[in-house]
Design an enzyme around this catalytic site. Structure first.
Site, mmCIF file in Angstrom:
data_model
loop_
_atom_site.group_PDB
_atom_site.id
_atom_site.type_symbol
_atom_site.label_atom_id
_atom_site.label_comp_id
_atom_site.label_asym_id
_atom_site.label_seq_id
_atom_site.Cartn_x
_atom_site.Cartn_y
_atom_site.Cartn_z
ATOM 1 N N GLU A 76 -19.783 -27.491 3.104
ATOM 2 C CA GLU A 76 -19.544 -26.131 3.581
ATOM 3 C C GLU A 76 -20.277 -25.101 2.735
ATOM 4 O OE1 GLU A 76 -17.768 -26.070 6.405
ATOM 5 O OE2 GLU A 76 -17.586 -28.242 6.126
ATOM 6 N N ALA A 78 -22.968 -22.723 1.339
ATOM 7 C CA ALA A 78 -24.149 -22.055 1.895
ATOM 8 C C ALA A 78 -24.088 -20.576 1.575
ATOM 9 C CB ALA A 78 -24.213 -22.250 3.416
ATOM 10 N N CYS A 79 -25.218 -19.915 1.743
ATOM 11 C CA CYS A 79 -25.218 -18.456 1.795
ATOM 12 C C CYS A 79 -24.972 -18.088 3.249
ATOM 13 C CB CYS A 79 -26.551 -17.891 1.329
ATOM 14 S SG CYS A 79 -26.663 -16.092 1.563
ATOM 15 N N ASN A 93 -30.860 -22.378 -0.606
ATOM 16 C CA ASN A 93 -29.433 -22.671 -0.566
ATOM 17 C C ASN A 93 -29.020 -23.446 0.675
ATOM 18 O OD1 ASN A 93 -27.466 -21.204 -2.698
ATOM 19 N ND2 ASN A 93 -29.373 -20.065 -2.522
ATOM 20 N N SER A 117 -24.178 -23.488 12.404
ATOM 21 C CA SER A 117 -23.716 -22.151 12.781
ATOM 22 C C SER A 117 -24.136 -21.804 14.201
ATOM 23 C CB SER A 117 -24.290 -21.107 11.825
ATOM 24 O OG SER A 117 -23.995 -19.792 12.266
ATOM 25 N N TYR A 140 -30.800 -16.412 8.173
ATOM 26 C CA TYR A 140 -29.618 -17.272 8.045
ATOM 27 C C TYR A 140 -29.556 -18.256 9.207
ATOM 28 C CZ TYR A 140 -24.808 -18.804 8.601
ATOM 29 O OH TYR A 140 -23.700 -19.584 8.789
ATOM 30 N N ASN A 173 -17.220 -17.612 15.687
ATOM 31 C CA ASN A 173 -16.625 -16.556 14.856
ATOM 32 C C ASN A 173 -15.274 -17.004 14.317
ATOM 33 O OD1 ASN A 173 -18.695 -15.046 16.512
ATOM 34 N ND2 ASN A 173 -17.952 -13.398 15.202
ATOM 35 N N LYS A 182 -14.779 -12.507 1.122
ATOM 36 C CA LYS A 182 -16.045 -12.387 1.842
ATOM 37 C C LYS A 182 -16.529 -10.953 2.024
ATOM 38 C CE LYS A 182 -17.043 -15.149 5.187
ATOM 39 N NZ LYS A 182 -17.042 -15.865 6.486
#
Length: 335
Positions: A76, A78-79, A93, A117, A140, A173, A182
């Site tokens: 999990e 990540a940036c 990353n 994602s 991203y 989402n 966050k």
């Protein structure tokens, strides 16, 4: 005893996966993260783990087999800042480290369940796990897509050549507990909860992209559902591939606002209101769409769950009304 690794374990989804593993009695868990921001420790302070390893130390050590037999890695880490413009940082990353981890897992016979994602779809209007519909709008989304593409090249279109399980999940989402660190990247529900508590109203974008005020639609998925699907694949090691992980249901941002407002009103003993009443009473404020997001914003997302269902996962996902209400009550209970 089953030993697993969770990278990004101090993050939102990673910490919830650790929690889900604990609920099954699994606590031989190596958590991996970067605690330069020290307050993130709170996300797993109440959980049972075997060890913490800094991410800079973990990857080279894992390649050398330092941690013994590891059944699976939930990757999990990540940036996840969709506004990050440093492409080198993002690719290092989210892509390069993931490629190195994949090779090490294949060599050691360790299963890899990783976070992709929905940002891989970007400007697409179809959300199906096929190259024709993948059009990221930011670096991203591209970093996540490139790793999916690398897996397809290495393992075949459906990852059929994987020596051991490799499963990627295109998160839509996600909202829920343990996301407080966050900042601006926390969920809409999180921000609206705090806006209403502070200002007595919530804020939504006005008209944009052909959608009315607050009517842009997203596939909002409760983090408990995300964990449940990850653990379903953990229970089914023969299932590999890239899968959408959303509710399969697009709902407008207005629905989130209504759920937040009415849940908080209910906690004060007040009656629920319809959207029109909430707007009329000034409990929702529509703000101009920001210039910084022009052309980089998904106005509509809805996960196609066909591939997930064909794999045999029949998990039932919460809708916004039930999931957001549960989340808001949890936030309120913690003050």
């Amino acid at each position: 005893m089953t030993r697993v690794v969770v990278t990004g374990a101090a993050g939102f989804i990673g910490a919830n996966i650790v929690k889900g593993l604990n609920a099954r009695g699994i606590d031989d868990i190596i958590v991996v993260d970067d605690l330069t921001r020290g307050d993130k420790f709170c996300n797993f302070a109440d959980l049972k783990i075997a060890d913490y390893v800094d991410l800079d130390d973990f990857y080279p050590n894992f390649e050398e087999g330092y941690y013994g037999k590891v059944e699976a890695v939930f990757h999990e880490g990540a940036c996840s800042d969709t506004m990050e413009s440093n492409g080198k940082y993002m690719m290092d990353n989210n892509y390069t480290l993931s490629c190195e981890l994949f090779q090490a897992c294949q060599q050691q016979g360790t299963r890899l369940l990783y976070a992709s994602s929905a940002a891989t779809y970007g400007g697409s209007e179809t959300f199906r796990e096929e190259p024709a519909f993948e059009a990221p709008l930011n670096v991203y989304g591209y970093s996540k897509l490139l790793f999916d593409q690398r897996m397809r090249r290495e393992l075949g279109v459906s990852f059929e050549r994987a020596k051991v399980q490799v499963a990627g999940f295109r998160y839509f989402n996600v909202y829920g507990p343990r996301e407080q660190h966050k900042g601006r990247m926390a969920s809409v529900a999180f921000h609206q909860f705090h806006q209403f508590r502070k200002e007595g109203k919530v804020k939504l974008f006005g008209e944009y992209g052909g959608y009315g005020a607050g009517e842009q639609m997203r596939d909002f998925v409760f983090v408990d559902d995300v964990v449940a699907v990850n653990l379903w694949f953990f229970d089914h090691p023969g299932k590999s591939g890239v899968y959408n992980l959303g509710s399969g249901r697009a709902q407008p941002f207005n629905d989130v606002a209504v759920a937040v407002v009415n849940t908080l009103r209910g906690l004060e003993g007040k009656t629920a209101l319809a959207l029109a009443q909430i707007v009329q009473q000034g409990l929702i404020e529509y703000i101009p769409f920001p210039d910084a997001l022009q052309g980089r914003y998904q106005c509509y997302t809805q996960a196609n769950l066909d591939r997930l269902r064909v794999a045999g996962c029949d998990h039932v996902f919460a809708d916004v009304q039930s999931g957001v209400s549960e989340y808001v009550r949890a936030l309120a209970s913690r003050g």
